[in-house]
Enzyme design. Structure first.
Site, PDB file in Angstrom:
ATOM      1  N   LEU A  86     -19.054  19.615  85.819  1.00  0.00           N
ATOM      2  CA  LEU A  86     -18.468  18.280  85.691  1.00  0.00           C
ATOM      3  C   LEU A  86     -19.297  17.174  85.837  1.00  0.00           C
ATOM      4  O   LEU A  86     -18.911  15.949  85.901  1.00  0.00           O
ATOM      5  CB  LEU A  86     -17.295  18.313  86.393  1.00  0.00           C
ATOM      6  CG  LEU A  86     -16.057  19.066  85.944  1.00  0.00           C
ATOM      7  CD1 LEU A  86     -15.058  19.140  87.018  1.00  0.00           C
ATOM      8  CD2 LEU A  86     -15.690  19.120  84.654  1.00  0.00           C
ATOM      9  N   HIS A 105     -17.002  23.226  74.668  1.00  0.00           N
ATOM     10  CA  HIS A 105     -15.918  21.974  74.953  1.00  0.00           C
ATOM     11  C   HIS A 105     -14.677  22.948  74.465  1.00  0.00           C
ATOM     12  O   HIS A 105     -14.661  23.532  73.228  1.00  0.00           O
ATOM     13  CB  HIS A 105     -16.392  20.995  74.258  1.00  0.00           C
ATOM     14  CG  HIS A 105     -15.596  19.954  74.312  1.00  0.00           C
ATOM     15  ND1 HIS A 105     -15.396  19.267  75.611  1.00  0.00           N
ATOM     16  CD2 HIS A 105     -14.480  19.459  73.783  1.00  0.00           C
ATOM     17  CE1 HIS A 105     -14.535  18.355  75.509  1.00  0.00           C
ATOM     18  NE2 HIS A 105     -13.900  18.307  74.325  1.00  0.00           N
TER      19      HIS A 105
END
Length: 193
Positions: A86, A105
Site C-alpha cells: 500500500l 490490481h
C-alpha cells in the site's frame, strides 16, 4: 541462472503465500524475500512459516528509496512483485528495477485505479457503478498509480445481485490462478498472456 523475487506486501498475504507455494521447488525462480511496511502484517508469519526471509521497512525508509535498493541488491533480488502493498514505490526503486516491478490490481484498469483505489474500495465501486464485469490487471508499475504497461487481464462476471464481497471472491480466484503464472512467464522471457 536463478531469478530471485522479492514480494512487497502490507497485509494478510494470501497472494504472497500463493506465489511462494507456486515457486517452491522451482529450479530457476525463487521467492527470496518478503518485505513489509507493517510489523504486524500477517504476510510476515506466512512467509516465515514457508521458510522465506522477511524484512520490515518503515514508511520513511521506503520514501528515501536508497535503503530499499541497497537491501534488495545485497540480497541479489532480480524482480519485485507487489502483492497488496500500500505504499508508493519511490523513484529510486523504479530506476533501479526498470520493467522489473509488477503489481496486480483487482479491477480492469484503467477503470477503478489510482491513488486510494485498492482492496474492498475497488469492489464497492464496481458494484455501485452497476458494472457487469470485473477482473484483474497485472501490470508493470511506473511513477503513477495503476498506469504502468498492462501485461495481462482476466475477467469475471458481476451479477446484478452480487455484493462487493462476492465480487472480491471472484477476483481473488483470478488472482490466485493467474498471478504466479504471469510472473513465471515474464521471468522466463515469455509473453505474459
Amino acid at each position: 541462472m536463478q531469478k530471485n523475487i522479492a514480494i512487497f506486501a502490507s497485509g494478510s498475504g494470501t497472494n504472497a503465500e500463493n506465489i511462494i507455494r507456486y515457486f517452491q521447488g522451482n529450479k530457476t525462480i525463487r521467492v527470496s524475500l518478503v518485505v513489509s511496511n507493517k510489523p504486524d502484517a500477517f504476510v510476515l508469519q506466512r512467509a516465515e512459516r514457508l521458510g522465506v526471509p522477511t524484512c520490515i521497512l518503515t514508511r520513511e525508509q521506503f520514501a528515501r528509496g536508497g535503503e530499499v535498493v541497497e537491501l534488495l541488491r545485497g540480497r541479489g533480488i532480480d524482480f519485485i512483485v507487489l502483492a497488496g502493498f500500500l505504499l508508493r514505490v519511490p523513484d529510486e526503486l523504479l530506476q533501479a528495477y526498470p520493467q522489473r516491478i509488477v503489481n496486480i490490481h483487482p479491477a480492469l484498469l484503467p477503470k477503478y485505479g489510482g491513488k486510494g483505489m485498492y482492496g474492498d474500495r475497488v469492489h464497492q465501486a464496481v458494484v455501485a457503478a452497476g458494472e457487469r464485469e470485473s477482473g484483474i490487471t497485472i501490470h508493470y508499475i511506473d511513477e503513477h498509480y495503476d498506469e504502468g504497461t498492462t501485461l495481462f487481464q482476466a475477467t469475471c462476471p458481476v451479477e446484478p445481485d452480487d455484493t462487493p464481497e462476492q465480487v472480491a471472491q471472484k477476483v481473488h480466484a483470478l488472482e490466485y490462478e493467474h498471478y504466479p503464472k504471469v510472473i513465471e512467464r515474464i521471468l522466463l522471457g515469455l509473453e505474459a498472456d
